[in-house]
Enzyme design. Sequence first.
Site, PDB file in Angstrom:
ATOM      1  N   ARG A  63       0.812  -1.233   0.000  1.00 17.85           N
ATOM      2  CA  ARG A  63       0.000   0.000   0.000  1.00 17.85           C
ATOM      3  C   ARG A  63       0.834   1.267   0.000  1.00 17.85           C
ATOM      4  O   ARG A  63       0.400   2.297  -0.464  1.00 17.85           O
ATOM      5  CB  ARG A  63      -0.916  -0.006   1.225  1.00 17.85           C
ATOM      6  N   LYS A 172       3.109 -19.529   5.021  1.00 18.38           N
ATOM      7  CA  LYS A 172       2.408 -20.136   6.141  1.00 18.38           C
ATOM      8  C   LYS A 172       1.911 -19.043   7.092  1.00 18.38           C
ATOM      9  O   LYS A 172       2.482 -17.946   7.047  1.00 18.38           O
ATOM     10  CB  LYS A 172       3.301 -21.123   6.876  1.00 18.38           C
ATOM     11  N   ASP A 201       7.095 -23.866   3.193  1.00 25.89           N
ATOM     12  CA  ASP A 201       7.462 -24.106   4.590  1.00 25.89           C
ATOM     13  C   ASP A 201       8.979 -23.971   4.596  1.00 25.89           C
ATOM     14  O   ASP A 201       9.685 -24.848   4.078  1.00 25.89           O
ATOM     15  CB  ASP A 201       7.050 -25.513   5.012  1.00 25.89           C
ATOM     16  N   HIS A 202       9.486 -22.874   5.144  1.00 26.03           N
ATOM     17  CA  HIS A 202      10.903 -22.594   4.905  1.00 26.03           C
ATOM     18  C   HIS A 202      11.835 -23.638   5.523  1.00 26.03           C
ATOM     19  O   HIS A 202      12.974 -23.778   5.106  1.00 26.03           O
ATOM     20  CB  HIS A 202      11.270 -21.160   5.326  1.00 26.03           C
ATOM     21  N   LYS A 206      15.876 -25.668   4.231  1.00 30.76           N
ATOM     22  CA  LYS A 206      17.144 -25.654   4.968  1.00 30.76           C
ATOM     23  C   LYS A 206      18.018 -26.804   4.469  1.00 30.76           C
ATOM     24  O   LYS A 206      17.542 -27.936   4.325  1.00 30.76           O
ATOM     25  CB  LYS A 206      16.897 -25.806   6.475  1.00 30.76           C
ATOM     26  N   GLU A 240      13.836 -21.943  20.682  1.00 29.65           N
ATOM     27  CA  GLU A 240      14.250 -20.591  20.292  1.00 29.65           C
ATOM     28  C   GLU A 240      14.493 -19.762  21.545  1.00 29.65           C
ATOM     29  O   GLU A 240      13.820 -19.961  22.565  1.00 29.65           O
ATOM     30  CB  GLU A 240      13.147 -19.911  19.491  1.00 29.65           C
ATOM     31  N   ASP A 259       2.105 -22.095  14.828  1.00 25.80           N
ATOM     32  CA  ASP A 259       3.263 -21.396  14.266  1.00 25.80           C
ATOM     33  C   ASP A 259       4.396 -22.366  13.902  1.00 25.80           C
ATOM     34  O   ASP A 259       5.069 -22.180  12.894  1.00 25.80           O
ATOM     35  CB  ASP A 259       3.766 -20.372  15.294  1.00 25.80           C
ATOM     36  N   HIS A 264       6.468 -26.752  10.452  1.00 28.79           N
ATOM     37  CA  HIS A 264       7.889 -27.108  10.476  1.00 28.79           C
ATOM     38  C   HIS A 264       8.154 -28.463  11.150  1.00 28.79           C
ATOM     39  O   HIS A 264       8.853 -29.315  10.617  1.00 28.79           O
ATOM     40  CB  HIS A 264       8.708 -26.042  11.212  1.00 28.79           C
ATOM     41  N   LYS A 364       9.404 -20.643  22.649  1.00 29.70           N
ATOM     42  CA  LYS A 364      10.139 -19.384  22.585  1.00 29.70           C
ATOM     43  C   LYS A 364      10.730 -19.102  23.959  1.00 29.70           C
ATOM     44  O   LYS A 364      10.236 -19.596  24.965  1.00 29.70           O
ATOM     45  CB  LYS A 364       9.185 -18.257  22.179  1.00 29.70           C
TER      46      LYS A 364
END
Length: 514
Positions: A63, A172, A201-202, A206, A240, A259, A264, A364
């Site tokens: 935008r 995702k 899905d990153h 990898k 993480e 998430d 993953h 996390k």
Amino acid sequence: MEKNYIHSTETLGLESERHCDPCIVVIFGATGDLTRRKLMPALYNLYRNGFLAEGSIILGSSRTEYNDEQFREEMRKAIDEFGTDDEKNDPGWDDFAKVLFYISTDVRDSSAYGQLKQKIEEHERSGQSCGNRLFYFAMPPEFFDDIAINLSKVKLNNPANEDSWTRVIIEKPFGEDLESANHLNSLFLKLFSEKQIYRIDHYLGKETVQNLLAFRFGNSIFEPIWNRNYISNVQITAAETVGLENRADYYDRTGALRDMVQNHILQLLSLIAMEPPVNFEADIVRDEKVQVFRAIEPMSRNEIKENVIRGQYTEGVINGNNKASYANEKGVAPNSTTETYAAMKLLVRNWRWADVPFYIRTGKRLEKRLTDITLVFRRTPHLIFRKRGTDEHIANILSIRIQPDEGISFFINAKKPGAGMQLTPVEMDFNYSSTFHTRLSNAYERLLRDCLSGDQTLYSRKDAVEATWSIITPILNTWKEMGSENLYKYPSGSWGPEEANVLVKKDGKKWINY
Ligand code: BG6
């Protein structure tokens, strides 16, 4: 000797066999975080390494009212902030910047798409992108429907001509539960064919995740022991240290299960548990993965209470720094019951894995950043060194480190030097960086390249997305009914709630923490 062999495969030109077509890459969400952090560095690297075919252009859209020049400046800043030193210092930027263009679009406004189409066609007339178009949906999922429908209204969903292709990459989370994923799939499949849809899905991009396939199916020694006869349990950890990273708005609605687990972690699980595919073609590999998801039966309410743990971080210390509790993070709803930690036991009910628990956990603000898959082998049937210094069975462990410090370690038992027969685990280690001396490509780079060359192997298919949501949705529903009951708090900087330890202890097992 080993190195010569490795290099000789590189010089065979295997890499160059993968051909990326020239194309216009349209990024919706071009000024957002994902584009700045991941997509632009990935596209720049593809360009630097000669994988962005000549004639390709990148058309950013969002935008914000930018002109092409302002967009280029913003993207340069993104590289300065998120790129590697090599990327930052590469004098090739000025040339790359020439393929960056911009159009301001409100994706919800269908009248904006005529202009977008016009702009695409103008570029196609003056360039050599051959009518190939890739639309990258780098926006929150609530926009997916509108973008797809609006593209179709101006026929941008169809290939421009017989010899060209149109593809879409969808970020995702693909849906927020089974029902919404079904809805999205049926909407997208009305407007596009499955061959056009790349659900990203990153984790699958990898290098170390792909190495899992090489490791399992490129060696003959593992297959005979890769089953319930030799493996006691499998543990997948995605820990993480980061917290919300200014994403409270997204995360507080999402939680760790949606998430990280639905996508993953279940993807990692499927690569460990799948049967050997007959070849490496996209649908053949994906057929095998989906069989794994189908073998994980959705749990009943009682089973969920028994086998699934959720947690939320409180204040604590990580690497000497004080961290606030989740409840006090900016943007988190008062009394939020969003889980920042999830652990569970899953059973893959098939011939190979019957009764082998797959323990998975993610969170996390944990003690360290670590993504690892650990296979714990069964103990030796009989302990002959009892009374000579070794009174306990020590299991063999295979640890596949996805990140950081990428590599694979095998822990075997050896005799400690000296009198007696005291055994101790020793490590046989393969480490990516010391073996290959090369930069591991960013996951997005690999996945974008696959998409540009029409390879869907590392992208999720409709049936896999639905099968994974079938596993996750009953848990989400149960937690919703439970409110804050059984939402365990854990201090930042720990390994998560104690209940997650109890979960594995009940089976006489323990988490392997490295
Ligand atoms: C993303 C999640 O998909 O993966 C993030 O949305 C998470 O919350 C991230 O931090 C982890 O990715 P990586 O590559 O850093 O392990």
